[in-house]
Design an enzyme around this catalytic site. Structure first.
Site, mmCIF file in Angstrom:
data_model
loop_
_atom_site.group_PDB
_atom_site.id
_atom_site.type_symbol
_atom_site.label_atom_id
_atom_site.label_comp_id
_atom_site.label_asym_id
_atom_site.label_seq_id
_atom_site.Cartn_x
_atom_site.Cartn_y
_atom_site.Cartn_z
ATOM 1 N N GLN A 184 30.093 -1.109 3.639
ATOM 2 C CA GLN A 184 30.808 -0.241 4.586
ATOM 3 C C GLN A 184 32.305 -0.267 4.269
ATOM 4 O O GLN A 184 33.076 0.442 4.879
ATOM 5 C CB GLN A 184 30.599 -0.757 6.009
ATOM 6 C CG GLN A 184 29.149 -0.755 6.451
ATOM 7 C CD GLN A 184 28.965 -1.587 7.714
ATOM 8 O OE1 GLN A 184 29.115 -1.099 8.827
ATOM 9 N NE2 GLN A 184 28.659 -2.852 7.551
ATOM 10 N N ASN A 185 32.691 -1.134 3.332
ATOM 11 C CA ASN A 185 34.113 -1.285 3.029
ATOM 12 C C ASN A 185 34.598 -0.181 2.098
ATOM 13 O O ASN A 185 33.845 0.324 1.269
ATOM 14 C CB ASN A 185 34.379 -2.653 2.394
ATOM 15 C CG ASN A 185 33.999 -3.782 3.332
ATOM 16 O OD1 ASN A 185 33.838 -3.560 4.520
ATOM 17 N ND2 ASN A 185 33.829 -4.978 2.798
ATOM 18 N N VAL A 186 35.874 0.133 2.225
ATOM 19 C CA VAL A 186 36.457 1.214 1.425
ATOM 20 C C VAL A 186 37.519 0.667 0.472
ATOM 21 O O VAL A 186 38.215 1.425 -0.192
ATOM 22 C CB VAL A 186 37.066 2.301 2.352
ATOM 23 C CG1 VAL A 186 35.970 3.019 3.127
ATOM 24 C CG2 VAL A 186 38.101 1.724 3.321
ATOM 25 N N ASP A 187 37.620 -0.677 0.403
ATOM 26 C CA ASP A 187 38.711 -1.292 -0.356
ATOM 27 C C ASP A 187 38.465 -1.382 -1.865
ATOM 28 O O ASP A 187 39.377 -1.671 -2.638
ATOM 29 C CB ASP A 187 39.039 -2.695 0.205
ATOM 30 C CG ASP A 187 37.801 -3.598 0.310
ATOM 31 O OD1 ASP A 187 36.937 -3.549 -0.589
ATOM 32 O OD2 ASP A 187 37.706 -4.362 1.295
ATOM 33 N N HIS B 230 30.887 4.374 3.324
ATOM 34 C CA HIS B 230 31.987 4.924 4.125
ATOM 35 C C HIS B 230 33.120 5.480 3.256
ATOM 36 O O HIS B 230 34.235 5.676 3.740
ATOM 37 C CB HIS B 230 32.525 3.863 5.098
ATOM 38 C CG HIS B 230 31.590 3.572 6.236
ATOM 39 N ND1 HIS B 230 31.692 2.479 7.049
ATOM 40 C CD2 HIS B 230 30.506 4.269 6.695
ATOM 41 C CE1 HIS B 230 30.722 2.495 7.958
ATOM 42 N NE2 HIS B 230 29.984 3.565 7.755
ATOM 43 N N CYS C 38 38.062 23.344 -1.913
ATOM 44 C CA CYS C 38 37.112 23.476 -3.040
ATOM 45 C C CYS C 38 36.302 22.205 -3.280
ATOM 46 O O CYS C 38 35.414 22.186 -4.124
ATOM 47 C CB CYS C 38 37.837 23.913 -4.311
ATOM 48 S SG CYS C 38 38.786 22.602 -5.113
ATOM 49 N N CYS D 3 43.278 24.417 -6.433
ATOM 50 C CA CYS D 3 43.326 25.572 -5.527
ATOM 51 C C CYS D 3 44.505 25.539 -4.560
ATOM 52 O O CYS D 3 44.703 26.488 -3.814
ATOM 53 C CB CYS D 3 42.004 25.711 -4.776
ATOM 54 S SG CYS D 3 41.834 24.518 -3.428
ATOM 55 N N ASN E 250 27.909 -14.703 8.574
ATOM 56 C CA ASN E 250 28.960 -14.075 9.387
ATOM 57 C C ASN E 250 29.720 -15.138 10.179
ATOM 58 O O ASN E 250 29.151 -16.169 10.547
ATOM 59 C CB ASN E 250 28.324 -13.066 10.364
ATOM 60 C CG ASN E 250 29.203 -11.875 10.628
ATOM 61 O OD1 ASN E 250 29.563 -11.160 9.699
ATOM 62 N ND2 ASN E 250 29.577 -11.657 11.878
ATOM 63 N N ALA F 81 32.330 -16.111 4.654
ATOM 64 C CA ALA F 81 31.554 -15.645 3.496
ATOM 65 C C ALA F 81 32.014 -16.334 2.211
ATOM 66 O O ALA F 81 31.188 -16.707 1.372
ATOM 67 C CB ALA F 81 31.699 -14.134 3.368
HETATM 68 P P1 OAD Z 1 34.060 -5.468 11.987
HETATM 69 O O1 OAD Z 1 35.528 -5.689 12.025
HETATM 70 O O2 OAD Z 1 33.403 -4.736 13.090
HETATM 71 O O3 OAD Z 1 33.336 -6.871 11.898
HETATM 72 C C1 OAD Z 1 33.698 -7.829 10.971
HETATM 73 C C2 OAD Z 1 32.742 -8.986 11.115
HETATM 74 O O4 OAD Z 1 33.056 -9.913 10.097
HETATM 75 C C3 OAD Z 1 32.843 -9.738 12.453
HETATM 76 O O5 OAD Z 1 31.535 -9.903 12.987
HETATM 77 C C4 OAD Z 1 33.455 -11.091 12.074
HETATM 78 O O6 OAD Z 1 32.892 -12.166 12.820
HETATM 79 C C5 OAD Z 1 33.046 -11.220 10.628
HETATM 80 N N1 OAD Z 1 34.002 -11.984 9.796
HETATM 81 C C6 OAD Z 1 35.343 -12.067 9.884
HETATM 82 N N2 OAD Z 1 35.847 -12.848 8.920
HETATM 83 C C7 OAD Z 1 34.790 -13.283 8.193
HETATM 84 C C8 OAD Z 1 34.640 -14.118 7.038
HETATM 85 N N3 OAD Z 1 35.684 -14.681 6.435
HETATM 86 N N4 OAD Z 1 33.399 -14.319 6.561
HETATM 87 C C9 OAD Z 1 32.302 -13.771 7.173
HETATM 88 N N5 OAD Z 1 32.385 -12.989 8.251
HETATM 89 C C10 OAD Z 1 33.600 -12.729 8.749
HETATM 90 O O7 OAD Z 1 33.770 -4.768 10.608
HETATM 91 P P2 OAD Z 1 32.488 -3.938 10.155
HETATM 92 O O8 OAD Z 1 31.252 -4.505 10.762
HETATM 93 O O9 OAD Z 1 32.569 -3.824 8.683
HETATM 94 O O10 OAD Z 1 33.786 2.313 9.790
HETATM 95 O O11 OAD Z 1 32.771 -2.525 10.781
HETATM 96 C C11 OAD Z 1 31.870 -1.512 10.511
HETATM 97 C C12 OAD Z 1 32.555 -0.186 10.473
HETATM 98 O O12 OAD Z 1 33.269 0.001 11.699
HETATM 99 C C13 OAD Z 1 33.621 -0.053 9.424
HETATM 100 O O13 OAD Z 1 33.130 0.296 8.153
HETATM 101 C C14 OAD Z 1 34.473 1.050 9.958
HETATM 102 C C15 OAD Z 1 34.511 0.645 11.426
HETATM 103 O O14 OAD Z 1 34.633 1.622 12.300
HETATM 104 C C16 OAD Z 1 34.477 3.377 9.350
HETATM 105 O O15 OAD Z 1 35.670 3.330 9.089
HETATM 106 C C17 OAD Z 1 33.662 4.610 9.201
HETATM 107 ZN ZN ZN Z 2 40.872 22.542 -4.162
#
Ligand code: OAD
Ligand code: ZN
Length: 236
Positions: free
Chosen positions: A94-97, A112, A123, A144, A205, A223
């Protein structure tokens, strides 16, 4: 998991938590605000329509932050896992980095989108960020002339590759979830599909995720600390 047994098919799903130890802030940490912006203003199609230059300023900053970040031990453990499993490994993020690809993973689906790409709103031509003029407050399409936008799936938009992802998950024997809160759908529901089709579900997690009840084995912690040990125990 020795080489004498057939290697299982592992599918990993990652979220912001795997990049936390690379210095990229997770979404939960930001409390509904991203760098003092409301999520509606910077992460929705209507926010982009209202103020595209503001949205571009926000994503340029996030892009530069990603460029200045390095993969951590958690990302590298997934590279080791892929080296062992080859085509029997698939990563969904889900990461964009872009840190999984920077680490060396090959089978990566960025559901994502990516901070490293943009596309033309007219276009639909796709451009690497390195090929566009980021000094412009509102970068334009060289084909374009229309506005470009970051290639990020915003709220209200449909994630990429959902059909392919569903197929991959149905074939998985182990579904490994790392660093995601289990709160944002559709990704939060993938574990249900995996379980339904017979996979063993494992999560790493910092906090118990919202979909904890679908997880067979849960490792609580960072992680970057847990994943290398887990992968090592599988490889040896
Ligand atoms: P969240 O910020 O919702 O959750 C991050 C999770 O990582 C939490 O449950 C933390 O406990 C856990 N965490 C933090 N540090 C950690 C570490 N060092 N090791 C392991 N776990 C750790 O992020 P996502 O679940 O990725 O969507 O969020 C999902 C989506 O919600 C994102 O892709 C984004 C957002 O809206 C879009 O931008 C479309
Ligand atoms: Zn274009």
């Amino acid at each position: 998991m020795t080489n004498s047994k057939p290697l299982p098919h592992i599918v990993a799903l990652t979220g912001a938590g795997i990049s936390a130890e690379s210095g990229i802030r997770t979404f939960r940490e930001t409390g509904g605000l991203w760098e003092n912006h409301k999520i509606e203003d910077v992460a929705t199609p209507s926010g982009f329509k209202k103020d595209p230059a503001l949205v571009w300023a926000f994503y340029k900053e996030r892009y530069r932050n990603a460029l200045n970040s390095k993969p951590n031990a958690g990302h590298l453990a997934l590279v080791d896992l892929e080296s062992m499993l080859q085509d029997r490994f698939q990563l969904i993020t889900q990461n964009v980095d872009g840190l999984h690809s920077a680490a060396g993973n090959k089978h990566v689906l960025e559901m994502h989108g990516s901070l490293h790409r943009s596309f033309c709103i007219s276009c639909k031509a796709i451009f690497a960020m390195t090929d566009i003029d980021l000094d412009m407050s509102l970068p334009k399409c060289v084909k374009c002339g229309a506005n470009l936008r970051p290639d990020i799936v915003w709220f209200g938009e449909i994630p990429y590759a959902l059909y392919e992802i569903e197929k991959i998950i149905k074939d998985s024997e182990i579904f490994l979830i790392i660093g995601t809160s289990g709160a944002v759908y559709p990704a939060a529901g993938f574990v249900m599909t995996a379980k339904h089709f017979g996979a063993k579900t494992i999560a790493v997690n910092l906090d118990p995720p919202d979909n904890r009840s679908f997880i067979d084995e849960f490792y609580q912690g960072k992680a970057g600390e847990i994943l290398p040990q887990l992968v090592k125990s599988w490889i040896n």
